[in-house]
Design an enzyme around this catalytic site. Structure first.
Site, mmCIF file in Angstrom:
data_model
loop_
_atom_site.group_PDB
_atom_site.id
_atom_site.type_symbol
_atom_site.label_atom_id
_atom_site.label_comp_id
_atom_site.label_asym_id
_atom_site.label_seq_id
_atom_site.Cartn_x
_atom_site.Cartn_y
_atom_site.Cartn_z
ATOM 1 N N LYS A 169 0.853 -1.195 0.000
ATOM 2 C CA LYS A 169 0.000 0.000 0.000
ATOM 3 C C LYS A 169 0.885 1.240 0.000
ATOM 4 C CE LYS A 169 -1.660 2.553 3.053
ATOM 5 N NZ LYS A 169 -1.409 3.769 2.264
ATOM 6 N N ALA A 171 1.801 5.439 -0.292
ATOM 7 C CA ALA A 171 1.218 6.664 0.273
ATOM 8 C C ALA A 171 0.288 7.289 -0.768
ATOM 9 C CB ALA A 171 2.323 7.642 0.640
ATOM 10 N N GLU A 372 11.345 16.710 13.548
ATOM 11 C CA GLU A 372 11.814 16.344 12.207
ATOM 12 C C GLU A 372 11.175 17.294 11.208
ATOM 13 O OE1 GLU A 372 10.289 12.709 10.399
ATOM 14 O OE2 GLU A 372 12.276 12.340 9.585
#
Ligand code: NAD
Length: 471
Positions: A169, A171, A372
């Protein structure tokens, strides 16, 4: 549907229950439709994989490896087509997209040479003790949007060679190269061995909780990784989690500033900073601080930012609107806490373009330093005491990568050993190889990809402990 992208379920290329737009991040405009699976199609994909596993897992590893080798050959033959599509959906410049595609080819090739021999733990007159490895069953392979193709190959290569069947799967903002690969793979693999479904971030929970999925191999953010770990708990699924990072580049006081600044810049800004192991904070001795900041700012100002399909472009856009908004907000906050010495303003044009941005004199507790950023904005911090600095670096909840830069390699290796990260590079960056295991420490992940360990992740070890005397 513009290019006829289809899901792959049980050897059939099929439409989704609905479809959604895929945006080119260099224009902000939809350029293709992606089929979107519903729960029924997810269940069909898992059932197909479960059924295909029976025969696939009993073929010889040589036969499976040959198929994976054929996938590599077929991907290489169409590398330019894949790279062009990758630039269109992901944004990275075409030459970097070619590197990603060819990286995927070499990962598949490397795993096609891998074997799972029994390990003899003990063999003597009394006993034979063997560690024997078997495939797990259905593997869910879930990937993010920064390296959609290469990161898929990290999972498919070892999973298939080891004898597992896969439901992949991608994104939702970068599904197309995975779907193109699905169509290519459907010419090579038996039905059901690889299935690909697409969603809009709404099927991950069902896939990772599915009782017939034995393992989840996930690459993505730490926040989603925590959900994956929770979903896996009920059936004690095996998980490999490759998650976020906040890698530090530590500059020691004996470096050639111009040469090292150029490399550190690349380590932070390649793929517009959207790399799990990009340098996300730089620590420079106070004695070299001004010189190093100025060198980075000069390089930043010279970078050609634009549509990755145009010649001469060195940096593409952020991959999606959400990430663009997040990076713009971080830059905005950083400008009030520190000093922006290059970049700082999104480009006034269509698409999600942010120029390389360098920020100095920013406190350790700013979001740009602690979190991040996953974009082309880099904080430069000064230090005086190396021991204190190592504590500052290790205070992060992340521990993915990092780099040490010095004229004295042994000294740098000594510092590298004190950094709590899965990988620390010395005088280089992003040096990944299919035979070197890659893994995160702390909240950057669990388990390894690549290398022999990356193959073992897709197997169950069994100890066979036999008395040599007959019963
Ligand atoms: P993300 O976590 O938002 O999404 C990753 C994938 O998870 C997507 O396919 C998404 O659809 C899926 N997903 C969403 N909700 C889910 C759920 N509840 N259960 C299961 N899957 C679900 O990550 P992203 O924004 O696409 O990627 C960027 C992140 O990935 C960054 O943090 C980056 O550092 C990390 N990353 C890590 C590595 C590594 O090897 N450690 C490599 C690349 C990227």
């Amino acid at each position: 549907m513009s290019a006829g992208f289809k899901l792959l379920i049980d050897g059939r290329l099929v439409d989704g229950a609905t479809e959604f737009d895929v945006i080119n991040p260099a224009t902000g405009v939809s350029f293709a439709k992606c089929p979107k699976a519903d729960i029924a199609q997810l269940n069909e994909a898992v059932a197909a994989a479960k059924s295909a596993f029976r025969a696939w897992s009993t073929t010889s590893i040589e036969t499976r490896a040959e198929k994976v080798s054929s996938l590599a050959t077929a991907l290489e033959a169409r590398a330019e087509e894949f790279a062009k599509l990758l630039t269109s959906e992901q944004g990275k410049p075409f030459n970097q997209a070619m590197q990603e595609v060819m990286g995927g080819v070499s990962i598949l090739s490397a795993f096609s040479r891998a074997r799972l021999d029994d390990k003899i733990i003990r063999e003597n007159v009394d006993a034979t003790i063997i560690e024997h490895r078997t495939p797990l069953g259905v593997v869910a392979a879930i990937t993010p949007w920064n390296f959609p193709l290469a990161l898929l190959m990290n999972k498919i290569g070892p999973a298939l060679v080891a004898g597992n069947a896969v439901v992949a799967k991608p994104a939702p903002t970068t599904p197309l190269t995975t779907l193109l690969f699905a169509a290519l793979a459907n010419e090579i693999l038996p039905a059901g061995v690889l299935n690909v479904i697409c969603d809009e971030n709404d099927l991950g929970a069902a896939l990772t909780a599915h009782p017939d999925v034995r393992k989840v191999s996930f690459t993505g953010s730490t926040a989603t990784g925590k959900k994956v770990m929770g979903a896996a708990a009920d059936t004690i699924k095996r998980v490999t989690l490759e998650l976020g990072g906040n890698d530090a580049a530590i500059i020691l006081d004996d470096v050639d500033v111009a040469a090292v600044a150029a490399k550190v810049f690349q380590s932070a800004m390649a793929n517009a900073g959207q790399i799990c192991v990009a340098t996300k904070r730089v620590y420079v001795p106070s004695s070299l601080y001004n010189e190093f900041c100025n060198a980075l700012a000069t390089i930043a100002d010279s970078v050609v930012v634009g549509n990755g399909l145009q010649d001469g472009v060195q940096m593409g856009p952020l991959q999606n609107q959400k990430q663009y908004d997040k990076v713009c907000a971080i830059i905005h906050e950083s400008a009030s806490l520190g000093e922006v010495i290059a970049g700082g303003e999104p480009l006034k044009r269509d698409g999600y373009f942010v120029p390389p941005t360098i920020v100095r004199n920013i406190p350790d507790d700013a979001a740009l330093v602690r979190e991040e950023q996953f974009g082309p904005v880099l904080p430069i911090l000064a230090y005086d005491d190396l021991d204190e600095l190592i504590d500052r670096v290790n205070a992060s909840a992340y521990g993915l990568g990092g780099s040490i830069w010095s004229g004295d390699v042994q000294r740098a290796i000594g510092v590298a050993k004190r950094i709590d990260s899965g990988t620390v590079w010395v005088n280089q960056f992003l040096a990944m190889d299919p035979d070197i295991p890659f893994r995160g420490s702390k909240q950057s992940g669990i388990g390894a990809e690549l290398g022999e360990e990356g193959l073992f992740e897709y197997t169950q070890p069994h100890i066979i402990n036999a008395l040599t005397v007959s019963a």
